[in-house]
Write a protein that holds these residues in place. Structure first.
Motif, PDB file in Angstrom:
ATOM      1  N   THR A  56      -5.496  40.485  -7.457  1.00 14.26           N
ATOM      2  CA  THR A  56      -6.600  41.090  -6.630  1.00 14.26           C
ATOM      3  C   THR A  56      -6.088  42.153  -5.838  1.00 14.26           C
ATOM      4  O   THR A  56      -6.617  43.240  -5.723  1.00 14.26           O
ATOM      5  CB  THR A  56      -7.408  40.199  -5.910  1.00 14.26           C
ATOM      6  OG1 THR A  56      -7.911  39.055  -6.863  1.00 14.26           O
ATOM      7  CG2 THR A  56      -8.577  40.650  -5.306  1.00 14.26           C
ATOM      8  N   LEU A  57      -5.137  41.756  -5.221  1.00 14.77           N
ATOM      9  CA  LEU A  57      -4.440  42.880  -4.282  1.00 14.77           C
ATOM     10  C   LEU A  57      -3.752  44.021  -4.968  1.00 14.77           C
ATOM     11  O   LEU A  57      -3.981  45.027  -4.798  1.00 14.77           O
ATOM     12  CB  LEU A  57      -3.356  42.219  -3.457  1.00 14.77           C
ATOM     13  CG  LEU A  57      -3.657  41.118  -2.219  1.00 14.77           C
ATOM     14  CD1 LEU A  57      -2.642  40.588  -1.728  1.00 14.77           C
ATOM     15  CD2 LEU A  57      -4.521  41.727  -1.338  1.00 14.77           C
ATOM     16  N   LEU A  58      -3.303  43.860  -6.241  1.00 18.33           N
ATOM     17  CA  LEU A  58      -2.707  45.064  -7.053  1.00 18.33           C
ATOM     18  C   LEU A  58      -4.128  45.734  -7.375  1.00 18.33           C
ATOM     19  O   LEU A  58      -3.892  46.870  -7.398  1.00 18.33           O
ATOM     20  CB  LEU A  58      -1.969  44.429  -8.194  1.00 18.33           C
ATOM     21  CG  LEU A  58      -0.765  44.032  -8.042  1.00 18.33           C
ATOM     22  CD1 LEU A  58      -0.016  43.325  -9.357  1.00 18.33           C
ATOM     23  CD2 LEU A  58       0.211  45.027  -7.296  1.00 18.33           C
ATOM     24  N   ASP A  59      -5.008  45.125  -7.913  1.00 20.04           N
ATOM     25  CA  ASP A  59      -6.141  45.991  -8.290  1.00 20.04           C
ATOM     26  C   ASP A  59      -6.940  46.838  -6.997  1.00 20.04           C
ATOM     27  O   ASP A  59      -7.220  47.937  -7.152  1.00 20.04           O
ATOM     28  CB  ASP A  59      -7.422  44.892  -8.824  1.00 20.04           C
ATOM     29  CG  ASP A  59      -7.126  44.493 -10.076  1.00 20.04           C
ATOM     30  OD1 ASP A  59      -6.190  45.155 -10.885  1.00 20.04           O
ATOM     31  OD2 ASP A  59      -7.555  43.482 -10.493  1.00 20.04           O
ATOM     32  N   LEU A  60      -6.941  45.979  -5.816  1.00 19.39           N
ATOM     33  CA  LEU A  60      -7.245  46.720  -4.732  1.00 19.39           C
ATOM     34  C   LEU A  60      -6.478  48.018  -4.450  1.00 19.39           C
ATOM     35  O   LEU A  60      -6.890  49.029  -3.768  1.00 19.39           O
ATOM     36  CB  LEU A  60      -7.406  45.869  -3.566  1.00 19.39           C
ATOM     37  CG  LEU A  60      -7.724  46.351  -2.120  1.00 19.39           C
ATOM     38  CD1 LEU A  60      -9.261  46.871  -2.216  1.00 19.39           C
ATOM     39  CD2 LEU A  60      -7.818  45.358  -1.130  1.00 19.39           C
ATOM     40  N   ASN A  61      -5.086  47.706  -4.342  1.00 16.06           N
ATOM     41  CA  ASN A  61      -4.098  48.847  -4.021  1.00 16.06           C
ATOM     42  C   ASN A  61      -4.357  50.139  -5.242  1.00 16.06           C
ATOM     43  O   ASN A  61      -4.398  51.241  -4.613  1.00 16.06           O
ATOM     44  CB  ASN A  61      -2.536  48.255  -4.315  1.00 16.06           C
ATOM     45  CG  ASN A  61      -1.439  49.211  -3.704  1.00 16.06           C
ATOM     46  OD1 ASN A  61      -1.908  50.061  -2.670  1.00 16.06           O
ATOM     47  ND2 ASN A  61      -0.513  49.200  -4.563  1.00 16.06           N
ATOM     48  N   GLU A  91      -7.180  50.645  -6.637  1.00 15.14           N
ATOM     49  CA  GLU A  91      -8.408  51.541  -6.249  1.00 15.14           C
ATOM     50  C   GLU A  91      -8.205  52.445  -4.932  1.00 15.14           C
ATOM     51  O   GLU A  91      -8.812  53.365  -4.888  1.00 15.14           O
ATOM     52  CB  GLU A  91      -9.523  50.595  -5.969  1.00 15.14           C
ATOM     53  CG  GLU A  91      -9.985  49.859  -7.117  1.00 15.14           C
ATOM     54  CD  GLU A  91     -10.639  50.616  -8.107  1.00 15.14           C
ATOM     55  OE1 GLU A  91     -11.321  51.567  -7.884  1.00 15.14           O
ATOM     56  OE2 GLU A  91     -10.363  50.363  -9.568  1.00 15.14           O
ATOM     57  N   LEU A  92      -7.437  51.884  -3.834  1.00 17.95           N
ATOM     58  CA  LEU A  92      -7.047  52.647  -2.755  1.00 17.95           C
ATOM     59  C   LEU A  92      -6.365  53.778  -2.807  1.00 17.95           C
ATOM     60  O   LEU A  92      -6.610  55.148  -2.189  1.00 17.95           O
ATOM     61  CB  LEU A  92      -6.382  51.613  -1.848  1.00 17.95           C
ATOM     62  CG  LEU A  92      -7.184  50.636  -1.015  1.00 17.95           C
ATOM     63  CD1 LEU A  92      -6.387  49.754  -0.065  1.00 17.95           C
ATOM     64  CD2 LEU A  92      -8.491  51.227  -0.247  1.00 17.95           C
ATOM     65  N   LEU A  93      -5.355  53.875  -3.847  1.00 20.02           N
ATOM     66  CA  LEU A  93      -4.646  54.924  -4.364  1.00 20.02           C
ATOM     67  C   LEU A  93      -5.364  56.015  -5.018  1.00 20.02           C
ATOM     68  O   LEU A  93      -5.351  57.269  -4.759  1.00 20.02           O
ATOM     69  CB  LEU A  93      -3.480  54.527  -5.263  1.00 20.02           C
ATOM     70  CG  LEU A  93      -2.510  55.625  -5.870  1.00 20.02           C
ATOM     71  CD1 LEU A  93      -1.925  56.372  -4.524  1.00 20.02           C
ATOM     72  CD2 LEU A  93      -1.599  55.073  -6.731  1.00 20.02           C
ATOM     73  N   GLU A  94      -6.407  55.485  -5.925  1.00 19.42           N
ATOM     74  CA  GLU A  94      -7.397  56.430  -6.634  1.00 19.42           C
ATOM     75  C   GLU A  94      -8.229  57.149  -5.230  1.00 19.42           C
ATOM     76  O   GLU A  94      -8.456  58.491  -5.393  1.00 19.42           O
ATOM     77  CB  GLU A  94      -8.261  55.779  -7.478  1.00 19.42           C
ATOM     78  CG  GLU A  94      -8.983  56.595  -8.231  1.00 19.42           C
ATOM     79  CD  GLU A  94      -9.720  55.710  -9.382  1.00 19.42           C
ATOM     80  OE1 GLU A  94     -10.835  55.983  -9.954  1.00 19.42           O
ATOM     81  OE2 GLU A  94      -9.192  54.720  -9.867  1.00 19.42           O
ATOM     82  N   LEU A  95      -8.688  56.326  -4.407  1.00 19.97           N
ATOM     83  CA  LEU A  95      -9.477  57.061  -3.333  1.00 19.97           C
ATOM     84  C   LEU A  95      -8.707  58.201  -2.547  1.00 19.97           C
ATOM     85  O   LEU A  95      -9.210  58.918  -2.067  1.00 19.97           O
ATOM     86  CB  LEU A  95     -10.023  55.891  -2.458  1.00 19.97           C
ATOM     87  CG  LEU A  95     -10.732  56.129  -1.012  1.00 19.97           C
ATOM     88  CD1 LEU A  95     -12.272  57.025  -1.803  1.00 19.97           C
ATOM     89  CD2 LEU A  95     -11.311  55.009  -0.342  1.00 19.97           C
ATOM     90  N   GLN A  96      -7.487  57.669  -2.345  1.00 23.87           N
ATOM     91  CA  GLN A  96      -6.498  58.436  -1.530  1.00 23.87           C
ATOM     92  C   GLN A  96      -6.460  59.794  -2.338  1.00 23.87           C
ATOM     93  O   GLN A  96      -6.628  60.927  -1.616  1.00 23.87           O
ATOM     94  CB  GLN A  96      -5.484  57.807  -1.255  1.00 23.87           C
ATOM     95  CG  GLN A  96      -4.136  58.736  -0.249  1.00 23.87           C
ATOM     96  CD  GLN A  96      -3.010  57.965  -0.284  1.00 23.87           C
ATOM     97  OE1 GLN A  96      -2.578  57.241  -0.937  1.00 23.87           O
ATOM     98  NE2 GLN A  96      -2.232  58.421   0.807  1.00 23.87           N
ATOM     99  N   ASN A  97      -6.332  59.693  -3.629  1.00 23.76           N
ATOM    100  CA  ASN A  97      -6.139  60.915  -4.493  1.00 23.76           C
ATOM    101  C   ASN A  97      -7.553  61.904  -4.439  1.00 23.76           C
ATOM    102  O   ASN A  97      -7.239  63.073  -4.358  1.00 23.76           O
ATOM    103  CB  ASN A  97      -5.888  60.671  -5.898  1.00 23.76           C
ATOM    104  CG  ASN A  97      -4.400  60.008  -5.810  1.00 23.76           C
ATOM    105  OD1 ASN A  97      -3.476  60.631  -5.161  1.00 23.76           O
ATOM    106  ND2 ASN A  97      -4.075  59.302  -7.012  1.00 23.76           N
TER     107      ASN A  97
END
Length: 152
Positions: free
Chosen positions: A47-52, A54-60
């Motif tokens: 779950t944390l890897l998936d969240l990470n 998604e956060l990386l995609e949002l940051q991009n």
């Protein structure tokens, strides 16, 4: 020779088979708890890897939003480039604009009298010679203005 004989509480009245099974289950309980906790931790990790991700995609996406090129770029074009040309900047307002040609420009000619020493207004020893050049400029402007106003 190698056979085992079990006495299952025949003489003592105890169900030793059940007791042994309960002891085995009790001894396996920490291992079972560990495996359950391990599975839960693996789920949390996924779950944390998936969240990470998604956060990386949002940051991009946020980085892209900081670049002017990410926003809508306007273009402008003229249907008759001999009459008018068009261009648009990032501050352009979206829309369709119509330019109505009321009158095409015409050439004008200004005439003057020949330059002579009589029209000089600077001194003879001046480094710059300044002359008064009489023209019919005002007359041409007045005639062109009258023609435009009468066409309205």
């Amino acid at each position: 020779m190698g056979s085992t004989t079990r006495i299952t509480g025949m003489y003592s009245g105890l169900d030793t088979e059940s007791l042994v099974q309960e002891l085995i289950s009790a001894s396996k309980a920490p291992l079972n708890n560990y495996q359950r906790e391990k599975t839960e931790v693996e789920w949390q990790r996924e779950t944390l890897l998936d969240l990470n991700k998604e956060l990386l995609e949002l940051q991009n996406y946020a980085k892209d939003m900081q670049q002017e090129s990410s926003f809508k770029v306007y273009t402008a074009e003229s249907t008759n480039s001999r009459v008018a040309t068009a261009s648009a900047t990032k501050d352009a307002l979206e829309g369709t604009y119509t330019i109505k040609t009321m009158q095409l420009a015409t050439t004008s000619t200004f005439t003057s009298t020949p330059v002579s020493e009589n029209t000089r207004i600077s001194t003879a020893d001046s480094k710059v010679a300044v002359y008064v050049l009489p023209t019919n400029e005002e007359l041409v402007i007045a005639r062109d203005t009258a023609a435009i106003v009468s066409a309205l």
